[in-house]
Design a protein around this motif. Structure first.
Motif, PDB file in Angstrom:
ATOM      1  N   ALA A 225       0.805  -1.210   0.125  1.00 12.72           N
ATOM      2  CA  ALA A 225       0.093   0.054  -0.077  1.00 12.72           C
ATOM      3  C   ALA A 225       0.905   1.285  -0.002  1.00 12.72           C
ATOM      4  O   ALA A 225       1.842   1.281   0.512  1.00 12.72           O
ATOM      5  CB  ALA A 225      -0.838   0.035   1.339  1.00 12.72           C
ATOM      6  N   SER A 226       0.298   2.366  -0.612  1.00 13.91           N
ATOM      7  CA  SER A 226       1.210   3.664  -0.763  1.00 13.91           C
ATOM      8  C   SER A 226       1.070   4.353   0.635  1.00 13.91           C
ATOM      9  O   SER A 226       0.053   4.217   1.360  1.00 13.91           O
ATOM     10  CB  SER A 226       0.701   4.360  -1.789  1.00 13.91           C
ATOM     11  N   PRO A 227       1.995   5.317   0.908  1.00 14.27           N
ATOM     12  CA  PRO A 227       1.938   6.048   2.006  1.00 14.27           C
ATOM     13  C   PRO A 227       0.982   7.126   1.830  1.00 14.27           C
ATOM     14  O   PRO A 227       0.499   7.250   0.757  1.00 14.27           O
ATOM     15  CB  PRO A 227       3.403   6.688   1.980  1.00 14.27           C
ATOM     16  N   LEU A 228       0.113   7.497   2.967  1.00 13.38           N
ATOM     17  CA  LEU A 228      -0.847   8.431   3.005  1.00 13.38           C
ATOM     18  C   LEU A 228      -0.767   9.496   2.084  1.00 13.38           C
ATOM     19  O   LEU A 228      -1.733  10.031   1.688  1.00 13.38           O
ATOM     20  CB  LEU A 228      -1.398   8.686   4.483  1.00 13.38           C
ATOM     21  N   TRP A 229       0.443  10.215   2.377  1.00 11.74           N
ATOM     22  CA  TRP A 229       0.796  11.472   1.524  1.00 11.74           C
ATOM     23  C   TRP A 229       0.405  11.379  -0.122  1.00 11.74           C
ATOM     24  O   TRP A 229      -0.045  12.182  -0.868  1.00 11.74           O
ATOM     25  CB  TRP A 229       2.075  12.029   1.728  1.00 11.74           C
ATOM     26  N   LEU A 230       1.121  10.141  -0.417  1.00 11.72           N
ATOM     27  CA  LEU A 230       0.685   9.647  -1.764  1.00 11.72           C
ATOM     28  C   LEU A 230      -0.695   9.420  -2.352  1.00 11.72           C
ATOM     29  O   LEU A 230      -1.259   9.897  -3.287  1.00 11.72           O
ATOM     30  CB  LEU A 230       1.784   8.654  -2.367  1.00 11.72           C
ATOM     31  N   VAL A 231      -1.430   8.714  -1.397  1.00 10.63           N
ATOM     32  CA  VAL A 231      -2.837   8.457  -1.562  1.00 10.63           C
ATOM     33  C   VAL A 231      -3.502   9.839  -1.364  1.00 10.63           C
ATOM     34  O   VAL A 231      -4.386   9.958  -2.464  1.00 10.63           O
ATOM     35  CB  VAL A 231      -3.158   7.668  -0.432  1.00 10.63           C
ATOM     36  N   ARG A 232      -3.303  10.814  -0.538  1.00  8.56           N
ATOM     37  CA  ARG A 232      -3.928  11.963  -0.341  1.00  8.56           C
ATOM     38  C   ARG A 232      -3.840  12.846  -1.765  1.00  8.56           C
ATOM     39  O   ARG A 232      -4.920  13.346  -2.107  1.00  8.56           O
ATOM     40  CB  ARG A 232      -3.449  12.605   0.780  1.00  8.56           C
ATOM     41  N   ARG A 233      -2.718  12.893  -2.008  1.00 12.07           N
ATOM     42  CA  ARG A 233      -2.314  13.827  -3.629  1.00 12.07           C
ATOM     43  C   ARG A 233      -3.182  13.424  -4.480  1.00 12.07           C
ATOM     44  O   ARG A 233      -3.700  13.885  -5.427  1.00 12.07           O
ATOM     45  CB  ARG A 233      -0.865  13.723  -3.634  1.00 12.07           C
ATOM     46  N   LEU A 234      -2.888  11.899  -4.782  1.00 10.18           N
ATOM     47  CA  LEU A 234      -3.716  11.282  -5.734  1.00 10.18           C
ATOM     48  C   LEU A 234      -5.288  11.369  -5.729  1.00 10.18           C
ATOM     49  O   LEU A 234      -5.956  11.594  -6.838  1.00 10.18           O
ATOM     50  CB  LEU A 234      -3.513   9.682  -6.087  1.00 10.18           C
ATOM     51  N   ALA A 235      -5.793  11.427  -4.792  1.00 15.92           N
ATOM     52  CA  ALA A 235      -7.003  11.483  -4.237  1.00 15.92           C
ATOM     53  C   ALA A 235      -7.543  12.968  -4.722  1.00 15.92           C
ATOM     54  O   ALA A 235      -8.599  13.358  -5.175  1.00 15.92           O
ATOM     55  CB  ALA A 235      -7.546  11.559  -2.738  1.00 15.92           C
ATOM     56  N   THR A 236      -6.815  13.767  -4.556  1.00 16.09           N
ATOM     57  CA  THR A 236      -7.121  15.368  -5.104  1.00 16.09           C
ATOM     58  C   THR A 236      -7.349  15.589  -6.550  1.00 16.09           C
ATOM     59  O   THR A 236      -8.117  16.455  -6.964  1.00 16.09           O
ATOM     60  CB  THR A 236      -6.273  16.344  -4.651  1.00 16.09           C
ATOM     61  N   ILE A 239      -8.174  10.305  -8.490  1.00 14.57           N
ATOM     62  CA  ILE A 239      -7.302   8.852  -8.673  1.00 14.57           C
ATOM     63  C   ILE A 239      -7.418   8.067  -7.466  1.00 14.57           C
ATOM     64  O   ILE A 239      -6.695   8.580  -6.376  1.00 14.57           O
ATOM     65  CB  ILE A 239      -6.079   8.943  -9.415  1.00 14.57           C
ATOM     66  N   ARG A 240      -7.821   7.043  -7.380  1.00 11.04           N
ATOM     67  CA  ARG A 240      -7.964   6.133  -6.219  1.00 11.04           C
ATOM     68  C   ARG A 240      -6.734   5.277  -6.124  1.00 11.04           C
ATOM     69  O   ARG A 240      -6.110   4.727  -7.216  1.00 11.04           O
ATOM     70  CB  ARG A 240      -9.054   4.901  -6.159  1.00 11.04           C
ATOM     71  N   SER A 241      -6.017   5.173  -4.952  1.00 15.34           N
ATOM     72  CA  SER A 241      -4.947   4.236  -4.644  1.00 15.34           C
ATOM     73  C   SER A 241      -5.127   2.832  -5.082  1.00 15.34           C
ATOM     74  O   SER A 241      -6.040   2.376  -4.620  1.00 15.34           O
ATOM     75  CB  SER A 241      -4.390   4.579  -3.315  1.00 15.34           C
ATOM     76  N   ILE A 242      -4.130   2.221  -5.709  1.00 14.79           N
ATOM     77  CA  ILE A 242      -4.146   0.757  -5.972  1.00 14.79           C
ATOM     78  C   ILE A 242      -3.019   0.184  -5.494  1.00 14.79           C
ATOM     79  O   ILE A 242      -3.310  -0.961  -4.596  1.00 14.79           O
ATOM     80  CB  ILE A 242      -3.973   0.543  -7.339  1.00 14.79           C
ATOM     81  N   VAL A 246       1.771   1.161  -9.000  1.00 16.05           N
ATOM     82  CA  VAL A 246       0.825   1.997  -9.853  1.00 16.05           C
ATOM     83  C   VAL A 246       0.527   3.407  -9.334  1.00 16.05           C
ATOM     84  O   VAL A 246       0.607   4.191 -10.479  1.00 16.05           O
ATOM     85  CB  VAL A 246      -0.494   1.140  -9.857  1.00 16.05           C
ATOM     86  N   ASP A 247       0.619   3.620  -8.148  1.00 18.06           N
ATOM     87  CA  ASP A 247       0.287   4.893  -7.767  1.00 18.06           C
ATOM     88  C   ASP A 247       1.543   5.783  -8.018  1.00 18.06           C
ATOM     89  O   ASP A 247       1.227   6.989  -8.372  1.00 18.06           O
ATOM     90  CB  ASP A 247       0.104   4.693  -6.183  1.00 18.06           C
ATOM     91  N   ILE A 248       2.610   5.350  -8.055  1.00 16.97           N
ATOM     92  CA  ILE A 248       3.947   6.007  -8.286  1.00 16.97           C
ATOM     93  C   ILE A 248       3.765   6.641 -10.032  1.00 16.97           C
ATOM     94  O   ILE A 248       4.032   7.647 -10.300  1.00 16.97           O
ATOM     95  CB  ILE A 248       5.235   5.598  -7.815  1.00 16.97           C
ATOM     96  N   THR A 249       3.602   5.715 -10.636  1.00 18.49           N
ATOM     97  CA  THR A 249       3.375   5.916 -12.188  1.00 18.49           C
ATOM     98  C   THR A 249       1.980   7.055 -12.336  1.00 18.49           C
ATOM     99  O   THR A 249       2.504   7.909 -13.107  1.00 18.49           O
ATOM    100  CB  THR A 249       2.923   4.557 -12.967  1.00 18.49           C
ATOM    101  N   ASN A 250       1.240   6.839 -11.626  1.00 16.92           N
ATOM    102  CA  ASN A 250       0.189   7.952 -11.695  1.00 16.92           C
ATOM    103  C   ASN A 250       0.466   9.267 -11.032  1.00 16.92           C
ATOM    104  O   ASN A 250       0.386  10.449 -11.610  1.00 16.92           O
ATOM    105  CB  ASN A 250      -1.305   7.592 -10.960  1.00 16.92           C
ATOM    106  N   TYR A 251       1.514   9.234 -10.101  1.00 16.38           N
ATOM    107  CA  TYR A 251       1.858  10.384  -9.395  1.00 16.38           C
ATOM    108  C   TYR A 251       2.789  10.981 -10.717  1.00 16.38           C
ATOM    109  O   TYR A 251       2.756  12.354 -10.810  1.00 16.38           O
ATOM    110  CB  TYR A 251       2.575  10.153  -8.135  1.00 16.38           C
ATOM    111  N   ILE A 252       3.876  10.427 -11.097  1.00 16.11           N
ATOM    112  CA  ILE A 252       4.596  10.903 -12.148  1.00 16.11           C
ATOM    113  C   ILE A 252       3.977  11.672 -13.241  1.00 16.11           C
ATOM    114  O   ILE A 252       4.144  12.558 -13.982  1.00 16.11           O
ATOM    115  CB  ILE A 252       5.714   9.824 -12.398  1.00 16.11           C
ATOM    116  N   MET A 253       2.637  11.009 -13.862  1.00 15.53           N
ATOM    117  CA  MET A 253       2.074  11.446 -14.761  1.00 15.53           C
ATOM    118  C   MET A 253       1.604  12.921 -14.352  1.00 15.53           C
ATOM    119  O   MET A 253       1.500  13.937 -15.196  1.00 15.53           O
ATOM    120  CB  MET A 253       0.737  10.571 -15.058  1.00 15.53           C
ATOM    121  N   LEU A 254       0.857  13.001 -13.289  1.00 16.99           N
ATOM    122  CA  LEU A 254       0.589  14.392 -12.853  1.00 16.99           C
ATOM    123  C   LEU A 254       1.414  15.192 -12.448  1.00 16.99           C
ATOM    124  O   LEU A 254       1.230  16.497 -12.742  1.00 16.99           O
ATOM    125  CB  LEU A 254      -0.573  14.102 -11.388  1.00 16.99           C
TER     126      LEU A 254
END
Length: 786
Positions: A225-236, A239-242, A246-254
């Protein structure tokens, strides 16, 4: 695009409040859709540690947890049995307020006191729907405020991103934009790992729609599971955490605006092959659906299987799962137009395709990969050898724009001081050279919208501020001029069509070739807006039929439309020619505003509009020939000629075409004519009054006519029989009882008149006898005369 101000501050310093930021963005950059505050009103949620879990004595579905919240222990009863001993969880205490103002109170649950509630991400407004209590992965002091510690008191600004500004689809792009418009300062890129190129991994590119492909390998990762800071930023960003990879790839895209992808290395056979799809191939994608390929897709494959549709979505068979330990990272550049075509065809609009369609930076691959590797090493404990394989056969270089200072001021309508222009140019960090006229500028490839001089002038203008330019009328010298004759002719034709009850439409000049069921275009646009607008139209009718379909599908079933516009074709010497056409279409009732008029539009009333046009232009030698073409009803369609020159067509659209292509269940009539030819053959009517001192004589004739005979033949024979024939009209058409199956009955009226004297029967009868005998020889027999 949602902008989290908390996240944005990683790249830039902002000293303005939200209202001031919004005002600056609206003035200089783009529209702001809305602003909102996250976790507003949510309070009294602390971090607790579960120290003991036991079954509820009176309920099998409940458990009782002893929770340490720092200063004391409390008891929480919950139905979520995923909660275990030593879990760190968010705890809503007695009096807490959650999402949507929901209040928490201590209460007994089946006889056991619960002094609060465990929270999922749904309760704190970070997910639409959560399945279980959130377990905190970080080491966090017990009892601290959950919302404050994880910086959830965030503000979101939602901006509109226009298709020409793909740089605003990333946090680094937005941060740079805010610095350019003096809303922020000290822009900096995030840290990344510098990688050495060694091209050790085998990559082969055979599809030109992939301009660059980079890959890096990371081993020994831990999917978690991703750390909460990453989950929170994707949520804004919605994007739901997986999982962390996968979350890091979405984070880099954003963050960078460049979509990336991660493959399970153990599922790849030896090498990556980037190739074009073969029509009919199938692939199971990450959405768990199987797609049959059309043959235009760019595929990421290995020696045995398809791994992904490049620029759109990854395949299910090579995706990251909980057992993945080694991964291959992809950073690539795919052609925007082809990506749009593929996405549209498969109805697959993803965050990745959305960005690739608009154009990403082809030259940021090393930075993006370095950033990706750094985060995976930090969050997923991966190990990289510090190398990258980068296949970039033909580098895409920045364009060169010559910006003239005097031309800039002329276009903006004001004098922008030269030193001010210089400072604005410097804000963009583009390569530039000063010259005698102004500047030679090389815009970054992250700005594909900047191609010519006026593009750069627009950038200077908006950064300078259009509100700083005084509004005034343009200075010009007025002179008297006449509209040319053809322009006036088109205006007269438009008035004629409006007089016939038709509404004028204006449609696009370009369209999708797959929608051209009649004439096909051979003029493809080099830089189309999208796959829907790749070809110049060969007929105006296509756009009108689309308008007709839109009205029909929105319950407007009585429609009459016309358009005067250019069509585009290629001449024999290879040049492009624009030809003005008139097209009109109709369906439904003849007169929907008159409730007493129950008539529906038919071929004869529709053709009456064409007859009005011909009468208005006083064209002679018009010929109508039966149209034998797929898509039209054979019995009610015709080609139109003037002498031997083809000028267009008129007819009833085949019911299957009307239904299948345009979703119209009623009869649809269309007509299109070459307006240039109409103008060429028009004969201005002599404005001298004709002598109507002598009366006309009208006679009616009913004929049985073979069904394969065209009325044009009958009309021409009658006209050629004498110069006293003034007008010929169809009065009635009948087929049924008393008429052979291979024939129809047509009743016509013939008007005889002389402008020199009153006609007698003795003068009319020889003319009548002449055409009756001629028609009889053609098996067109007189039934009745009146």
């Amino acid at each position: 695009m949602n902008i989290s101000l908390e996240w944005l501050k990683d790249y830039v310093d902002i000293n303005l409040n939200t209202e001031e930021i919004v005002d600056r963005i609206k003035l200089h950059s783009t529209n702001v859709e809305k602003t909102e505050k996250l976790a507003q009103g949510i309070k009294n949620i602390v971090i607790g540690k579960v120290e003991n879990v036991k079954d509820h004595p009176n309920a099998d579905r409940l458990i009782i947890c002893d929770v340490n919240i720092g200063k004391e222990n409390i008891q929480i009863v919950t139905a979520d049995k995923s909660v275990k001993k030593n879990h760190l969880v968010p705890v809503a205490l007695d009096g807490a307020i959650l999402k949507d103002g929901f209040k928490i109170k201590s209460r007994k649950m089946r006889g056991e006191l619960s002094q609060g509630m465990f929270c999922s991400l749904e309760e704190v407004d970070l997910e639409e729907k959560s399945d279980e209590v959130y377990k905190i992965k970080e080491e966090v002091p017990l009892g601290v405020d959950f919302v404050e510690y994880f910086k959830m008191n965030d503000e979101i600004i939602e901006i509109e991103v226009f298709p020409n500004r793909p740089d605003l689809l990333s946090y680094t792009g937005i941060a740079k934009e805010l610095e350019i418009i003096d809303t922020a300062k000290n822009f900096k890129l995030p840290s990344f790992k510098k990688l050495n190129k060694n091209n050790s991994f085998d990559i082969e590119i055979t599809d030109n729609n992939c301009k660059r492909y980079s890959a890096a390998i990371i081993k020994n990762i831990k999917v978690n599971a991703s750390p909460l800071w990453l989950v929170r930023r994707l949520a804004t960003a919605g994007i739901r955490s997986i999982n962390n990879i996968v979350d890091i790839t979405n984070y880099i895209m954003l963050e960078t605006g460049h979509p990336v992808h991660a493959f399970d290395l153990n599922l790849i056979k030896d090498k990556i092959i980037v190739r074009k799809a073969v029509k009919g191939e199938k692939i199971l994608l990450l959405d768990e659906k199987e797609y049959e390929l059309m043959g235009e897709e760019t595929l990421i494959t290995d020696k045995e299987k398809i791994l992904a549709i490049g620029g759109v979505m990854g395949g299910e068979l090579s995706g990251i799962n909980e057992n993945t330990t080694n991964i291959l990272l992809e950073v690539a550049y795919f052609d925007p137009v082809n990506t749009r075509k593929v996405s549209k065809y498969h109805k697959l609009s993803t965050d990745a395709s959305y960005r690739f369609e608009r154009g990403i930076d082809p030259n940021d691959g090393e930075f993006v990969m370095g950033r990706l590797v750094k985060l995976i090493e930090e969050i997923a404990n991966g190990v990289s050898d510090g190398t990258i394989t980068d296949i970039y056969p033909n580098k895409i270089n920045p364009k060169e724009i010559n910006l003239r200072y005097t031309y800039l001021n002329e276009k903006l309508g004001t004098i922008v001081p030269e030193e001010k222009v210089q400072k604005i140019i410097e804000k963009f960090d583009f390569k530039k050279e000063k010259n005698t006229d102004g500047w030679k500028i090389f815009p970054s490839t992250k700005r594909p919208d900047l191609e010519i001089e006026v593009d750069m002038i627009e950038e200077i203008g908006r950064v300078f501020g259009y509100h700083n330019i005084e509004s005034k009328l343009p200075e010009t010298t007025l002179f008297h001029g006449d509209k040319n004759n053809f322009f006036m002719f088109k205006s007269e034709i438009a008035s004629l069509m409006i007089g016939n009850g038709y509404n004028e439409s204006i449609t696009f000049s370009f369209m999708n070739i797959n929608n051209m069921w009649l004439d096909k275009s051979d003029l493809k646009i080099l830089n189309p807006l999208s796959a829907e607008y790749e070809y110049m139209r060969p007929l105006v009718s296509y756009g009108l039929l689309d308008c007709l379909s839109y009205n029909y599908r929105n319950q407007n079933r009585d429609v009459k439309l016309f358009e005067i516009a250019n069509i585009y074709n290629t001449t024999s010497d290879g040049k492009t020619k624009e030809v003005p056409h008139l097209a009109f279409v109709a369906t439904g009732k003849e007169n929907p505003n008159d409730y007493t008029d129950k008539r529906m539009i038919n071929y004869y009333t529709f053709k009456g509009v064409l007859d009005n046009l011909i009468d208005f232009t006083n064209i002679k030698n018009l010929k109508i020939k039966r149209l034998k073409k797929e898509g039209f009803s054979y019995s009610q369609s015709a080609e139109i000629y003037i002498n031997d020159d083809y000028i267009g067509f008129i007819g009833l659209l085949d019911s299957q075409y009307a239904d299948k292509i345009y979703d119209i269940k009623d009869k649809v009539y269309i007509c299109e004519v070459n307006l240039e030819k109409i103008y060429e053959f028009s004969n201005p009517i002599n404005k001298e009054n004709k002598n109507f001192d002598y009366p006309a004589i009208k006679r009616e004739y009913s004929f049985t006519v073979p069904i394969n005979k065209e009325f044009e033949e009958i009309e021409q024979i009658i006209k050629d029989s004498g110069n006293i024939i003034e007008k010929i009209n169809i009065f009635d058409v009948y087929k049924g009882k008393g008429i052979d199956e291979d024939k129809i009955s047509i009743t016509i009226t013939v008007v005889y008149r002389s402008y020199e004297k009153t006609l007698t029967d003795e003068e009319i009868n020889p003319v009548e006898e002449k055409f009756l005998n001629k028609l009889d020889s053609m098996n067109i027999n007189l039934r009745q005369k009146g």
